[in-house]
Design a protein around this motif. Structure first.
Motif, PDB file in Angstrom:
ATOM      1  N   ARG A  21       0.821  -1.205   0.000  1.00 56.94           N
ATOM      2  CA  ARG A  21       0.000   0.000   0.000  1.00 56.94           C
ATOM      3  C   ARG A  21       0.856   1.256   0.000  1.00 56.94           C
ATOM      4  NH1 ARG A  21      -4.205  -0.792   4.027  1.00 56.94           N
ATOM      5  NH2 ARG A  21      -4.781  -2.243   2.382  1.00 56.94           N
ATOM      6  N   SER A  55      -2.403  -1.077  -3.488  1.00 53.27           N
ATOM      7  CA  SER A  55      -3.503  -0.196  -3.113  1.00 53.27           C
ATOM      8  C   SER A  55      -2.923   1.150  -2.672  1.00 53.27           C
ATOM      9  CB  SER A  55      -4.342  -0.814  -1.993  1.00 53.27           C
ATOM     10  OG  SER A  55      -3.557  -1.004  -0.833  1.00 53.27           O
ATOM     11  N   CYS A  56      -3.801   2.137  -2.591  1.00 53.90           N
ATOM     12  CA  CYS A  56      -3.369   3.485  -2.225  1.00 53.90           C
ATOM     13  C   CYS A  56      -4.379   4.102  -1.263  1.00 53.90           C
ATOM     14  CB  CYS A  56      -3.244   4.347  -3.483  1.00 53.90           C
ATOM     15  SG  CYS A  56      -2.708   6.039  -3.152  1.00 53.90           S
ATOM     16  N   SER A  90      -8.063   2.039  -4.413  1.00 57.24           N
ATOM     17  CA  SER A  90      -7.689   3.272  -3.744  1.00 57.24           C
ATOM     18  C   SER A  90      -8.839   3.764  -2.881  1.00 57.24           C
ATOM     19  CB  SER A  90      -7.324   4.333  -4.789  1.00 57.24           C
ATOM     20  OG  SER A  90      -6.892   5.510  -4.161  1.00 57.24           O
ATOM     21  N   LEU A 127      -9.571  -1.114   2.287  1.00 59.20           N
ATOM     22  CA  LEU A 127      -8.393  -1.581   1.555  1.00 59.20           C
ATOM     23  C   LEU A 127      -7.860  -2.886   2.139  1.00 59.20           C
ATOM     24  CD1 LEU A 127      -6.567   1.809   0.955  1.00 59.20           C
ATOM     25  CD2 LEU A 127      -7.810   0.429  -0.727  1.00 59.20           C
TER      26      LEU A 127
END
Length: 142
Positions: A21, A55-56, A90, A127
């Motif tokens: 992440r 992921s962000c 995200s 997330l």
């Protein structure tokens, strides 16, 4: 565990390699091309620590409205770069500044990998649910 990659008056970038992440926190007024140039360079460096699917988590609560519309295209360029680098999911915490919120809402509407949340803990759980799904897949355990 998060590792700090870059920090300045305008942004902070960290990565969590275990979760795959990227963490972004944007602050203030982004009305200088140099800020975007440095940010894009640091984004590329940060994502080099992540796999091809990551992921962000983006915290925009302290971001202020852009006073020049041309800089909104720069935010779009950053998102497109993230997608090319492997962004899968995200979650965003939106700015408190109403105009900045509207500007980002317009940008987010054109993207399909972004989800908006009001609280950091909920965005993080969202997330994390994808990380949990990955580790619980039968083919991963075999």
């Amino acid at each position: 565990m998060k590792t700090l990659i870059s920090q300045c008056n305008y942004y902070q970038l960290s990565v969590d390699e275990q979760k795959q992440r990227l963490y972004l926190s944007l602050n203030g007024y982004w009305n200088a091309q140099e800020v975007f140039d440095d940010f894009l360079k640091d984004i590329k460096r940060a994502t080099s620590f992540l796999s091809e699917k990551f992921s962000c988590f983006s915290d925009y609560t302290s971001l202020k409205a852009l006073t020049q519309q041309e800089y909104l295209a720069n935010h779009s360029e950053v998102y497109n770069t993230l997608i090319k680098l492997g962004l899968d999911k995200s979650a965003q915490i939106m700015p408190l500044d109403y105009i900045a919120y509207q500007q980002l809402q317009e940008l987010i509407a054109s993207m399909n990998k972004l989800a908006i949340f009001g609280e950091e803990a909920i965005a993080e759980k969202y997330l994390d649910s994808f990380v949990d799904q990955f580790f619980n897949q039968d083919n991963f355990l075999n």
